[in-house]
Design an enzyme around this catalytic site. Sequence first.
Site, PDB file in Angstrom:
ATOM      1  N   GLU A 133       3.863   8.571 -10.239  1.00 52.31           N
ATOM      2  CA  GLU A 133       3.594   9.168  -8.701  1.00 52.31           C
ATOM      3  C   GLU A 133       4.683   9.607  -7.823  1.00 52.31           C
ATOM      4  O   GLU A 133       4.373  10.230  -7.051  1.00 52.31           O
ATOM      5  CB  GLU A 133       2.915   7.747  -8.032  1.00 52.31           C
ATOM      6  CG  GLU A 133       1.635   7.114  -8.445  1.00 52.31           C
ATOM      7  CD  GLU A 133       1.573   6.184  -9.578  1.00 52.31           C
ATOM      8  OE1 GLU A 133       2.541   6.028 -10.300  1.00 52.31           O
ATOM      9  OE2 GLU A 133       0.922   5.280  -9.474  1.00 52.31           O
TER      10      GLU A 133
ATOM     11  N   TRP B 243       8.518 -16.458  -2.708  1.00 49.17           N
ATOM     12  CA  TRP B 243       8.401 -15.472  -3.779  1.00 49.17           C
ATOM     13  C   TRP B 243       9.847 -15.762  -4.675  1.00 49.17           C
ATOM     14  O   TRP B 243      10.939 -15.782  -4.147  1.00 49.17           O
ATOM     15  CB  TRP B 243       8.420 -14.100  -3.357  1.00 49.17           C
ATOM     16  CG  TRP B 243       7.319 -13.659  -2.520  1.00 49.17           C
ATOM     17  CD1 TRP B 243       6.207 -14.454  -2.168  1.00 49.17           C
ATOM     18  CD2 TRP B 243       6.971 -12.182  -2.172  1.00 49.17           C
ATOM     19  NE1 TRP B 243       5.145 -13.550  -1.749  1.00 49.17           N
ATOM     20  CE2 TRP B 243       5.690 -12.253  -1.869  1.00 49.17           C
ATOM     21  CE3 TRP B 243       7.633 -11.084  -2.379  1.00 49.17           C
ATOM     22  CZ2 TRP B 243       5.196 -11.040  -1.116  1.00 49.17           C
ATOM     23  CZ3 TRP B 243       7.039  -9.795  -1.653  1.00 49.17           C
ATOM     24  CH2 TRP B 243       5.758  -9.913  -1.128  1.00 49.17           C
TER      25      TRP B 243
ATOM     26  N   LYS C   8       4.736 -16.676  -7.070  1.00 51.16           N
ATOM     27  CA  LYS C   8       4.558 -16.908  -5.869  1.00 51.16           C
ATOM     28  C   LYS C   8       4.382 -18.615  -6.010  1.00 51.16           C
ATOM     29  O   LYS C   8       3.426 -19.170  -6.181  1.00 51.16           O
ATOM     30  CB  LYS C   8       3.245 -16.356  -4.986  1.00 51.16           C
ATOM     31  CG  LYS C   8       3.585 -14.782  -4.966  1.00 51.16           C
ATOM     32  CD  LYS C   8       2.370 -14.242  -3.955  1.00 51.16           C
ATOM     33  CE  LYS C   8       2.858 -12.673  -3.716  1.00 51.16           C
ATOM     34  NZ  LYS C   8       1.632 -12.008  -3.502  1.00 51.16           N
TER      35      LYS C   8
ATOM     36  N   THR D 255      -1.255   7.507 -14.970  1.00 50.49           N
ATOM     37  CA  THR D 255      -0.402   6.192 -14.891  1.00 50.49           C
ATOM     38  C   THR D 255      -0.994   5.227 -15.991  1.00 50.49           C
ATOM     39  O   THR D 255      -1.993   5.176 -16.302  1.00 50.49           O
ATOM     40  CB  THR D 255      -0.425   5.408 -13.557  1.00 50.49           C
ATOM     41  OG1 THR D 255      -1.696   5.043 -13.212  1.00 50.49           O
ATOM     42  CG2 THR D 255       0.227   6.276 -12.594  1.00 50.49           C
TER      43      THR D 255
HETATM   44  P1  AMP Z   1       5.629   4.510 -14.819  1.00 47.87           P
HETATM   45  O1  AMP Z   1       4.742   5.208 -13.905  1.00 47.87           O
HETATM   46  O2  AMP Z   1       4.956   4.268 -16.071  1.00 47.87           O
HETATM   47  O3  AMP Z   1       6.859   5.294 -14.973  1.00 47.87           O
HETATM   48  O4  AMP Z   1       5.904   3.139 -14.278  1.00 47.87           O
HETATM   49  C1  AMP Z   1       6.651   3.163 -13.160  1.00 47.87           C
HETATM   50  C2  AMP Z   1       7.141   1.779 -12.681  1.00 47.87           C
HETATM   51  O5  AMP Z   1       8.234   1.461 -13.802  1.00 47.87           O
HETATM   52  C3  AMP Z   1       7.922   1.476 -11.529  1.00 47.87           C
HETATM   53  O6  AMP Z   1       6.759   1.154 -10.599  1.00 47.87           O
HETATM   54  C4  AMP Z   1       8.646   0.070 -11.593  1.00 47.87           C
HETATM   55  O7  AMP Z   1       7.912  -0.844 -11.685  1.00 47.87           O
HETATM   56  C5  AMP Z   1       9.083   0.393 -13.100  1.00 47.87           C
HETATM   57  N1  AMP Z   1      10.548   0.942 -13.209  1.00 47.87           N
HETATM   58  C6  AMP Z   1      10.981   2.328 -13.049  1.00 47.87           C
HETATM   59  N2  AMP Z   1      12.007   2.574 -13.088  1.00 47.87           N
HETATM   60  C7  AMP Z   1      12.799   1.051 -13.159  1.00 47.87           C
HETATM   61  C8  AMP Z   1      13.907   0.574 -12.863  1.00 47.87           C
HETATM   62  N3  AMP Z   1      15.036   1.365 -13.208  1.00 47.87           N
HETATM   63  N4  AMP Z   1      14.086  -0.748 -12.804  1.00 47.87           N
HETATM   64  C9  AMP Z   1      12.878  -1.611 -12.837  1.00 47.87           C
HETATM   65  N5  AMP Z   1      11.856  -1.104 -12.775  1.00 47.87           N
HETATM   66  C10 AMP Z   1      11.563   0.138 -13.091  1.00 47.87           C
END
Ligand code: AMP
Length: 545
Positions: free
Chosen positions: A330, A444, A439, A185
Site C-alpha cells: 500500500e 500489549w 493482548k 496484498t
Molecule cells: P507486504 O504488503 O506484503 O509487503 O507486507 C507489508 C507488511 O510487512 C508490513 O505491514 C509489515 O507488517 C511487514 N514489514 C515490512 N517491512 C518490515 C520490516 N522492515 N520489519 C518488520 N515488518 C515489516
Amino acid sequence: MLGLMMDTPLLISSLIQHADDYHGDTEITTRTVEGPLHRYTYREAHQRARQLANALDSIGIQRGDRCATLAWNTYRHFEIYFAVSGVGAICHTVNPRLFAPQIAYIINHAEDACLFVDLSFMSLVEELAEQLATVKSIVILTDHANMPPTPLANVICYEDLVHSHSDVLDWPQFDEHTGSSLCYTSGTTGNPKGVLYSHRSTLLHTYAASLPDNFGLAARDTVMPVVPMYHANAWGIPYAAPMVGCKLVLPGPVTDGAGLHHLIESEQVTFSAAVPTVWLGLLQYFDACGQTSSSLERVVIGGAAPPRSMIEAFAERFGIQVLHAWGMTETSPIGTINRPRHGMSEETPAQRYQREAKQGRPLFGVRMRIIDDQNQPLPHDGESFGNLTVQGPWVCRGYFNEPHSDAHSEAGWFSTGDVATIDPQGYAQITDRSKDVIKSGGEWISSIALENIAIGHPEVVEAAAIGVTHPKWAERPLLIVVRRDQSTLTRDEMLHYFEGQVVKWWIPDDVVFVDQLPHTATGKLFKLKLRETYRNHLLTIGVAP
Ligand code: AMP
C-alpha cells in the site's frame, strides 16, 4: 498565479526513454527461466518495449485494461512493465506463490484482459484457465523453440508477438494520475485487496527511493533485485534502475544462497534487495563454503524485520552495509529506511546495530503517526506503542474496486495495521502487526520482540510468538521454535534465556518445538495458521488460572 514551467507529465515511459537516451549501452543481465544468462542493453530493452507496446494493440489491449503477469524477475517482465504502463494500460503483477484459488480470485477481481506467463507457471495456468473469465489471450514468456505443448486455447509466443511488430512508437502522453500498475496484498485474512499505483505516484516514489539517504543508487552501481517483481514492484527497483542508469541484474527464479552468490560475483553486484529469509540463505552459504563477496556494498532488507545478528554479520564479517527498510504494498512500498541522522557519526558499532534493527525514518513525502485505539496520537518517546498510520503521495487512498476500506476510515491517513514505537529522533520500530500483538490482561506484548530474543539464542533457527487463549489473562504468549539440527535445547532453557531481556510478564508461558514453521506466499510467518493450531494449547496442557 500559476508558474510558467512545462506541464510535462510524470510518466513511466519517460524512465526507459531516459535510460535509452543517456545510458543506452548499460547492460541488463538476466538468469533466464530457460537457463542461460541473457544480456542486452537499455537501448535494446526500450526497442523491444516499443515493439511490445505496438503488439498490445494487436491483441486488443486498450488504455485502462489490466494485463496480468505470472513471472519471475527477467528482462521480458521488465519490458512488460514499461510497454503495458507506457500505453496507458495497467501492469498487474500476480504473485504465483499464492494458493491457486486466490490467484483465480485476484485475476477475476482485476478483470485482467490478458496474461503473461513464465514457463514455470504453465501447469498453474492450465489448472486455472477455465475459471479466468476475462482473460482473452495468454502470452507465454519464451521463444518459438521453447514453446511448451499445452491444451490452452488463445496461446501466444512472446518472442513471436514482439518480433512481428515495429519499434516505431512515440510514447503517448497522458495525465500522470492515470493508473499504471496493480498489485494485490497477500491478505492473511479475507480476500486479497488491489493497490492501484499511478504514473505520478510511481515516479515520485522512484525519485525518493533513489536518494543518497535512501537506496542511494547511482549509475556506477550494479543492482540486483531479488525481491520479486510481483511483490510491490520489486520495491521500485525496476523503475529506479533506468532512472539512475545503473547496470541491472535480474536473477529469474534464483533465490538460493549458491545461485545468488554466483550471480553477485560474476556480475559484480554492488547493491541488492530481499527479505530476511533470502539473506539468511546467502549468509549460510557464505559460512558453509567459506565464501564472501568481492563486490557487494549494500543490501536492503525489508518485508520482515531482520534479526540484529544478521545486520551485524553483514557488517562485521563481510563489510556489507545493511539498509533496513519498512514498507507495504500500500505504500509503493518504501515508507521508512534506516540511515543515520546528521551528527550520528560518533555512534559505537553497538549503538549503530541497535539503531539499525529499527525500521527507520520516513522518506521525504511520507508522514507517520502512532495512535491509540481511540485515534489519539501517542508520544514519540520510543516507548509508547500504537497503531501506525501514514500519508503521502505514494500511499494508497483506497483499494481497487472495493467501495469500503476500514484502513482508510480516517480522512487523509492510511492505517497500516502495524503497531510501532517512534523514538525522539523519528526512528520507527515495528513491534507487531496489530492482529499479531499479544493482548495479555489488557496490556500489549510485542510478538516480534519475543521472536527476536528467541532467534538470538545460538540453537534457534526460527521462532514465532503468538497469543493463545488463557483462562485468566485472555491471551498469553506461546513460543514455537525450530531448533538447529542435533540441538537438545529444552523448554526451560529457552524460557530461562528470556530472563533479564524482557519484563517478567512478557516471558512466554510455554515453548513448542517443531521441525518447520508455516510461511505465507510472501515469506512472512503464517501466524493465523499457528493461532488456529495452538489456540487451546495452554488449556490443553492445563495452566494454573
Ligand atoms: P507486504 O504488503 O506484503 O509487503 O507486507 C507489508 C507488511 O510487512 C508490513 O505491514 C509489515 O507488517 C511487514 N514489514 C515490512 N517491512 C518490515 C520490516 N522492515 N520489519 C518488520 N515488518 C515489516
